[in-house]
Design an enzyme around this catalytic site. Structure first.
Site, PDB file in Angstrom:
ATOM      1  N   LYS A 107       0.777  -1.041  -0.050  1.00 57.42           N
ATOM      2  CA  LYS A 107       0.048  -0.301  -0.068  1.00 57.42           C
ATOM      3  C   LYS A 107       0.993   1.204   0.127  1.00 57.42           C
ATOM      4  O   LYS A 107       0.637   2.201  -0.617  1.00 57.42           O
ATOM      5  CB  LYS A 107      -0.972   0.092   1.091  1.00 57.42           C
ATOM      6  CG  LYS A 107      -0.318  -0.116   2.578  1.00 57.42           C
ATOM      7  CD  LYS A 107      -0.338  -1.492   3.073  1.00 57.42           C
ATOM      8  CE  LYS A 107       0.645  -1.787   4.300  1.00 57.42           C
ATOM      9  NZ  LYS A 107       0.310  -2.737   4.999  1.00 57.42           N
ATOM     10  N   GLU A 131      -5.497  -6.076  -4.554  1.00 54.20           N
ATOM     11  CA  GLU A 131      -6.497  -6.252  -3.517  1.00 54.20           C
ATOM     12  C   GLU A 131      -5.903  -6.323  -2.179  1.00 54.20           C
ATOM     13  O   GLU A 131      -6.497  -5.809  -1.089  1.00 54.20           O
ATOM     14  CB  GLU A 131      -7.085  -7.651  -3.936  1.00 54.20           C
ATOM     15  CG  GLU A 131      -8.285  -7.913  -2.916  1.00 54.20           C
ATOM     16  CD  GLU A 131      -9.700  -6.976  -3.017  1.00 54.20           C
ATOM     17  OE1 GLU A 131     -10.091  -6.768  -4.159  1.00 54.20           O
ATOM     18  OE2 GLU A 131      -9.696  -6.260  -1.955  1.00 54.20           O
ATOM     19  N   ASP A 203      -0.185   4.329   7.764  1.00 57.45           N
ATOM     20  CA  ASP A 203      -0.631   3.067   6.865  1.00 57.45           C
ATOM     21  C   ASP A 203      -2.227   3.258   6.643  1.00 57.45           C
ATOM     22  O   ASP A 203      -2.581   3.047   5.430  1.00 57.45           O
ATOM     23  CB  ASP A 203      -0.468   1.836   7.987  1.00 57.45           C
ATOM     24  CG  ASP A 203      -0.917   0.671   7.252  1.00 57.45           C
ATOM     25  OD1 ASP A 203      -0.170   0.021   6.200  1.00 57.45           O
ATOM     26  OD2 ASP A 203      -2.041   0.192   7.566  1.00 57.45           O
ATOM     27  N   LYS A 207      -3.678   3.347   2.681  1.00 61.12           N
ATOM     28  CA  LYS A 207      -5.074   2.718   2.077  1.00 61.12           C
ATOM     29  C   LYS A 207      -6.178   3.435   1.736  1.00 61.12           C
ATOM     30  O   LYS A 207      -6.804   3.305   0.843  1.00 61.12           O
ATOM     31  CB  LYS A 207      -5.384   1.693   3.213  1.00 61.12           C
ATOM     32  CG  LYS A 207      -4.540   0.582   3.719  1.00 61.12           C
ATOM     33  CD  LYS A 207      -4.708  -0.194   5.028  1.00 61.12           C
ATOM     34  CE  LYS A 207      -3.614  -1.088   5.083  1.00 61.12           C
ATOM     35  NZ  LYS A 207      -3.488  -1.552   6.581  1.00 61.12           N
TER      36      LYS A 207
HETATM   37  N1  HSE Z   1      -0.046  -3.383   9.733  1.00 59.65           N
HETATM   38  C1  HSE Z   1      -1.166  -3.320   8.946  1.00 59.65           C
HETATM   39  C2  HSE Z   1      -2.417  -3.392   9.757  1.00 59.65           C
HETATM   40  C3  HSE Z   1      -0.936  -4.873   8.146  1.00 59.65           C
HETATM   41  O1  HSE Z   1      -2.211  -3.522  11.038  1.00 59.65           O
HETATM   42  O2  HSE Z   1      -3.198  -3.097   9.487  1.00 59.65           O
HETATM   43  C4  HSE Z   1      -1.929  -4.915   6.961  1.00 59.65           C
HETATM   44  O3  HSE Z   1      -1.850  -3.880   6.183  1.00 59.65           O
END
Ligand code: HSE
Length: 440
Positions: A107, A131, A203, A207
């Site tokens: 991502k 995906e 993160d 996404k």
């Molecule tokens: N580190 C990410 C999470 C892993 O905790 O969601 C999945 O993308």
């Protein structure tokens, strides 16, 4: 039905790579029976060929030589599970230029370089399937791209980081401290190699950039997204919010606002306890989407970890081998920035309700002082909570919730409040997100 042999090359033999290898090796028969494709793990590349892993590869498959995979023309699908952006980008570009379709869970790379990677894929008549990059095992990208294709998506609210959701759930339900809950998430293998990316909201922003690009049909850049993480969240705030009827989640939010504008943000969010997203606990992810025709739909499942993410990777391998990904990829109509510049709302213009905790001296007239500051900024209090007892320096926590107001009013009021000598430390301010619910 005659089986078609599909040779797969894998780069990155870490947690997810191990899960992918396990699935391909252990479930090849059932996948063949269902799809007519016999997946063969032809080459696995990793710089570390010695570390013990809970899967046994056939002899000669594991190598530290990426060129071996690149030069093998019988391998038509290359899976990049290295993570990060530097080496991973070169790996993907080289695989595309060598005529291989690419499957990835990366991502961070897509959020930053999707445009360049997509162009290289198109120039080489290849596709990229991703995906597994969002919400682990939940097929959310395929849901937005195909299942919801008839809809204008007006909003999405996602719990898309398993680590943060695990931490917040453990702090809420098990009364754990932040550091204790983070250590447990790391031990379970949900967290990124550098968990800062998880807890800072980075993160989730990666996404959201991917999901919002597809949902809103234009290139979304990371800098379009307002991001606040969960590092400063305390158990006290979770408890006080809970007493007022709220549950704390890290939400990734993409919303169409007035005049065709878009609001994109990741931040800790108090949502009412009876909201469906409030019941999503542990490493589970969920994305609630509002479509013009369908109304509200919610996708729920494991968002992190070895096998859930491997499930999405192998589904992509199958889709690529069946030729489905090439079709959906060629229809991925993301208008690049030089064609369409989306109008992104600034966070200062956000209208929201807020939870505010003020540590104030326990003296007569103190609340009158800071509530005047709120009134001066036209902020109206909707609820209040104060327990007896003392915090640091003889202060007492007073918690209020506000009626809807603009973020800039709250920012200005808090700045002014901090100057009062009857207030200790920084006030805590957490947005309350009122998610519409589609009930009959
Ligand atoms: N580190 C990410 C999470 C892993 O905790 O969601 C999945 O993308």
């Amino acid at each position: 039905m005659a089986e078609k042999n599909v040779k797969v090359g894998l780069v990155g033999f870490g947690t997810i790579g191990t899960g992918v290898a396990k699935l391909i090796l252990e479930d090849a028969d059932s996948i063949a029976a269902k799809t007519g494709l016999r997946l063969e793990l032809a080459c696995v590349v990793d710089t570390d060929t010695l570390a013990p892993r809970p899967v046994k590869l056939p002899d000669g498959v594991l190598t530290d030589d990426f060129n071996k995979l690149l030069k093998d023309n019988s391998i038509k699908i290359g899976v990049e599970l290295v993570g990060g952006t530097d080496a991973a980008k070169q790996i993907q570009l080289k695989m595309l230029e060598a005529g291989k379709d690419v499957v990835t869970a990366n991502k961070a790379l897509l959020a930053e370089y999707a445009n360049e990677l997509y162009k290289t894929a198109q120039a080489n008549k290849r596709c990229i399937a991703f995906e597994a990059s969002c919400a682990g095992g939940i097929p959310i990208i395929s849901a937005i791209r195909t299942g919801l294709a008839a809809n204008n998506i007006t909003a999405m609210y996602g719990i898309v980081n398993g680590t943060c959701n695990y931490i917040l759930s453990n702090m809420t339900l098990k009364n754990e401290d932040f550091s204790e809950a983070l250590a447990a998430a790391q031990k379970k293998g949900f967290a990124e190699a550098d968990p800062t990316l998880d807890i800072s909201g980075g993160d989730s922003a990666h996404k959201l950039a991917i999901l919002a690009s597809i949902a809103f049909g234009c290139e979304i850049k990371l800098e379009d997204i307002f991001v606040e993480g969960i590092e400063a969240i305390s158990k006290d705030d979770i408890r006080y919010g809970g007493e007022m009827g709220y549950c704390l989640k890290l939400l990734a939010i993409g919303q169409r606002t007035e005049n065709n504008r878009i609001s994109l943000r990741v931040h800790p969010s108090f949502i009412t306890k009876d909201n469906r997203l409030a019941k999503v606990d542990g490493s589970f992810n969920a994305v609630s989407i509002f479509g013009s025709a369908v109304g509200q739909v919610m996708y729920y499942g494991r968002g992190a970890g070895m096998m859930p993410t491997a499930s999405a990777v192998v589904a992509d391998i199958i889709d690529v081998a069946l030729g489905n990904s090439a079709t959906t990829f060629s229809h991925l109509n993301l208008k690049p920035r030089n064609e369409v510049v989306p109008l992104i709302d600034k966070i200062s213009t956000l209208v929201s309700r807020f939870y505010i905790k003020i540590m104030c001296k326990d003296q007569p007239g103190v609340i009158a002082q800071w509530s005047k500051v709120l009134a001066d900024h036209r902020i109206s209090i909707s609820g209040a909570l104060q327990h007896e007892g003392y915090g640091p320096d003889n202060t007492v926590p007073v918690v209020i919730t506000t009626h809807p107001t603009q973020q800039k009013n709250v920012t200005a009021a808090l700045k002014e409040m901090k100057k009062l000598d009857t207030i200790g430390g920084e006030p805590v301010c957490i947005r309350i997100v009122d998610i519409p619910e589609d009930y009959d």
